[in-house]
Design a protein around this motif. Structure first.
Motif, PDB file in Angstrom:
ATOM      1  N   PRO A   1     -19.266  14.197  47.869  1.00  0.00           N
ATOM      2  CA  PRO A   1     -19.319  15.396  47.017  1.00  0.00           C
ATOM      3  C   PRO A   1     -18.252  15.339  45.922  1.00  0.00           C
ATOM      4  O   PRO A   1     -17.117  14.911  46.167  1.00  0.00           O
ATOM      5  CB  PRO A   1     -19.037  16.539  47.999  1.00  0.00           C
ATOM      6  CG  PRO A   1     -19.432  15.998  49.335  1.00  0.00           C
ATOM      7  CD  PRO A   1     -19.091  14.536  49.295  1.00  0.00           C
TER       8      PRO A   1
ATOM      9  N   ASP B   1     -24.479  15.813  45.694  1.00  0.00           N
ATOM     10  CA  ASP B   1     -23.669  17.034  45.722  1.00  0.00           C
ATOM     11  C   ASP B   1     -22.595  16.911  44.646  1.00  0.00           C
ATOM     12  O   ASP B   1     -21.488  16.422  44.894  1.00  0.00           O
ATOM     13  CB  ASP B   1     -23.038  17.206  47.111  1.00  0.00           C
ATOM     14  CG  ASP B   1     -22.191  18.473  47.215  1.00  0.00           C
ATOM     15  OD1 ASP B   1     -22.099  19.220  46.225  1.00  0.00           O
ATOM     16  OD2 ASP B   1     -21.613  18.692  48.301  1.00  0.00           O
TER      17      ASP B   1
ATOM     18  N   ARG C   1     -16.783  22.773  51.641  1.00  0.00           N
ATOM     19  CA  ARG C   1     -17.158  21.439  52.096  1.00  0.00           C
ATOM     20  C   ARG C   1     -16.206  20.908  53.168  1.00  0.00           C
ATOM     21  O   ARG C   1     -16.265  19.736  53.527  1.00  0.00           O
ATOM     22  CB  ARG C   1     -17.224  20.487  50.897  1.00  0.00           C
ATOM     23  CG  ARG C   1     -18.454  20.769  50.038  1.00  0.00           C
ATOM     24  CD  ARG C   1     -18.278  20.327  48.595  1.00  0.00           C
ATOM     25  NE  ARG C   1     -19.492  20.642  47.842  1.00  0.00           N
ATOM     26  CZ  ARG C   1     -19.758  21.854  47.335  1.00  0.00           C
ATOM     27  NH1 ARG C   1     -18.908  22.863  47.520  1.00  0.00           N
ATOM     28  NH2 ARG C   1     -20.868  22.063  46.653  1.00  0.00           N
TER      29      ARG C   1
END
Length: 367
Positions: free
Chosen positions: A284, A312, A354
């Motif tokens: 991410p 992401d 996250r």
């Protein structure tokens, strides 16, 4: 004549020493770690443990400064200092000073002469040593990374490598270009930097300390390259000038000059294409850009977002046209007047979304 030169030298030293003491930062980390690299350097790592009554998270956060700066770009006196702001949100933060920057050195009698290293040395030695140390200290399986400018570029260059998966908690790249097609005005400046560095370094820190008390009262020429006009408090600029900037090693200066002139993101010997690694990133990624950033302009940050392969990925641009209270340049994305109110919360929220929450007892037991 000799006495006059000696007197001038003493007065210059006394001037710089006085103002550096006068402008000294007051905040101190909870811990200072010294991390040894495979090639014998000692990397300073400043730890800010989780604070407040909120949640705790499994992943520690590593924060890395940019070109010619040091850890103070990330852990200045509150309310400035994204590291302290994240610690207040329950994050365990480790702030790097890369080799030869404030708090990091190579032990030995000739430490001051050991310059000339490159971005590749940061990437191959400093970054792996720090990541492994933080994982060992915290017992976490992965980390989250926040890099400003070159600090984000270092994370880009880990794409597709085994070390990337240790950044699986996510990467925040603040004002971090992945190309220089949109910054052609930097060509001459980067060439000048490489020329001034010679075989050792660009000696700029002493000059910045000398002029520290005179800065922040007006916008000097070319200052818009690093901060948006009127975006920072004058007193903060003066104090940062005295503490937050370091010399630039010759290898780093030559490497950046090559990147800017040729729009190629690669190793100093041209053997490794780091651009391909940017495209290989799968962890991410949050890209943070400023509307008036001339080092990493919005078009550059959009290009980086398009190049990164991760499913992401998020691009956040800050500036009046994007609903912010002020426009943002390069350095003021982290140290501007409104950064603690606008930029820090966005970074903290993205990282928390996250990260892996853990019970507070479990969080402290493993540390």
């Amino acid at each position: 004549m000799v006495l006059a030169v000696l007197a001038l030298g003493f007065l210059t030293w006394a001037h710089a020493a006085f103002w550096q003491t006068f402008f000294a930062p007051q905040d101190v980390p909870d811990e200072i770690h010294n991390v040894k690299t495979a090639d014998g350097w000692r990397i300073g790592l400043r730890r800010y443990r989780p604070r407040g009554d909120g949640p705790r998270y499994e992943e520690p956060v590593i924060l890395c400064h940019g070109l010619g700066a040091n850890h103070y770009n990330l852990d200045w006196d509150p309310p400035y200092g994204v590291a302290q702001a994240l610690a207040e949100q329950g994050r365990d933060c480790f702030v790097i000073s890369l080799r030869s920057h404030h708090g990091s050195s190579r032990p030995g009698p000739f430490n001051r002469l050991r310059w000339g290293f490159s971005f590749d040395d940061y990437l191959h030695y400093d970054v792996p040593a720090v990541i492994e140390h933080v994982l060992a200290v915290t017992g976490a399986p992965r980390v989250q990374w926040v890099g400003h400018s070159m600090g984000g570029i270092l994370a880009y260059a880990l794409g597709g490598t085994p070390l990337e998966q240790k950044l699986a908690g996510g990467v925040v790249a603040v004002g971090s270009p992945s190309s220089f097609a949109h910054q052609r005005y930097l060509v001459r400046l980067s060439r000048l930097g490489a020329l001034l560095a010679g075989r050792t370094r660009v000696r700029k820190s002493w000059l910045q300390r000398l002029v520290a008390p005179f800065t922040g009262w007006f916008d000097p020429p070319f200052s818009e390259l690093v901060i948006a006009p009127k975006s920072m408090e004058g007193r903060v600029i003066r104090r940062l000038q005295a503490w937050a900037f370091d010399d630039i090693s010759a290898g780093v200066a030559r490497q950046f000059a090559d990147w800017v002139a040729n729009d190629r993101f690669r190793s100093l010997d041209h053997a490794v294409d780091y651009t391909a690694r940017v495209g290989a990133l799968t962890v991410p990624v949050l890209l943070v850009g400023g509307s008036k950033d001339m080092m990493a302009p919005p078009a550059c940050m959009r290009a980086a977002a398009e190049r990164i392969r991760s499913e992401d990925k998020t691009l956040l641009l800050f500036g009046r046209e994007h609903g912010s209270r002020v426009d943002y340049g390069h350095g003021d994305l982290l140290l501007g007047r409104e950064a603690p109110n606008e930029v820090y919360p966005a970074i903290a929220a993205w990282l928390a979304s996250r990260a892996t929450p853990v019970a507070r007892g479990a969080a402290t037991a493993t540390r």
